[in-house]
Write a protein that holds these residues in place. Sequence first.
Motif, PDB file in Angstrom:
ATOM      1  N   THR A  54      -0.093  -6.468  -0.886  1.00 10.90           N
ATOM      2  CA  THR A  54      -1.212  -5.909  -1.655  1.00 10.90           C
ATOM      3  C   THR A  54      -2.237  -6.995  -1.961  1.00 10.90           C
ATOM      4  O   THR A  54      -3.438  -6.728  -1.951  1.00 10.90           O
ATOM      5  N   ASN A  55      -1.783  -8.223  -2.208  1.00  9.49           N
ATOM      6  CA  ASN A  55      -2.719  -9.326  -2.445  1.00  9.49           C
ATOM      7  C   ASN A  55      -3.522  -9.619  -1.181  1.00  9.49           C
ATOM      8  O   ASN A  55      -4.728  -9.875  -1.258  1.00  9.49           O
ATOM      9  N   ASP A  56      -2.880  -9.578  -0.020  1.00  7.87           N
ATOM     10  CA  ASP A  56      -3.569  -9.799   1.245  1.00  7.87           C
ATOM     11  C   ASP A  56      -4.620  -8.721   1.491  1.00  7.87           C
ATOM     12  O   ASP A  56      -5.735  -9.021   1.942  1.00  7.87           O
ATOM     13  N   ILE A  57      -4.273  -7.487   1.165  1.00 13.30           N
ATOM     14  CA  ILE A  57      -5.227  -6.372   1.341  1.00 13.30           C
ATOM     15  C   ILE A  57      -6.414  -6.564   0.417  1.00 13.30           C
ATOM     16  O   ILE A  57      -7.566  -6.396   0.799  1.00 13.30           O
ATOM     17  N   ASP A  58      -6.146  -6.933  -0.851  1.00 18.10           N
ATOM     18  CA  ASP A  58      -7.226  -7.155  -1.815  1.00 18.10           C
ATOM     19  C   ASP A  58      -8.132  -8.296  -1.373  1.00 18.10           C
ATOM     20  O   ASP A  58      -9.349  -8.233  -1.538  1.00 18.10           O
ATOM     21  N   ASP A  59      -7.554  -9.343  -0.820  1.00 16.00           N
ATOM     22  CA  ASP A  59      -8.334 -10.498  -0.364  1.00 16.00           C
ATOM     23  C   ASP A  59      -9.244 -10.129   0.794  1.00 16.00           C
ATOM     24  O   ASP A  59     -10.346 -10.666   0.932  1.00 16.00           O
ATOM     25  N   LYS A  60      -8.835  -9.193   1.635  1.00 15.46           N
ATOM     26  CA  LYS A  60      -9.612  -8.802   2.795  1.00 15.46           C
ATOM     27  C   LYS A  60     -10.795  -7.902   2.416  1.00 15.46           C
ATOM     28  O   LYS A  60     -11.754  -7.783   3.129  1.00 15.46           O
ATOM     29  N   HIS A  61     -10.668  -7.256   1.246  1.00 13.99           N
ATOM     30  CA  HIS A  61     -11.729  -6.324   0.837  1.00 13.99           C
ATOM     31  C   HIS A  61     -12.648  -7.017  -0.059  1.00 13.99           C
ATOM     32  O   HIS A  61     -13.164  -7.441  -0.753  1.00 13.99           O
TER      33      HIS A  61
END
Length: 61
Positions: A54-61
Motif C-alpha cells: 500500500t505504501n508503494d501504491i501511495d508513492d506511485k500516485h
Amino acid sequence: MKKNFLWKNIIIGKIDKNHPQSETIDESIDEINNTVDEISKEVEEIFTSFGKMTNDIDDKH
C-alpha cells in the motif's frame, strides 16, 4: 462418557504433575503454542507485506 473420562484425566494431569498423562498434556500444549507462534509470524509477515504494497501504491500516485 468417554469424553468425560478423557477431560477428567486431562484436568487431573494438569493438577498432578506425577499423573501419567501430565507429560503428554504438556507436550500437546507445547505443540499448540508452537503452531500459534508460527501462525502469528505468518500473519505478521502478511500484514507487513500488505503495508509495504500500500505504501508503494501511495508513492506511485
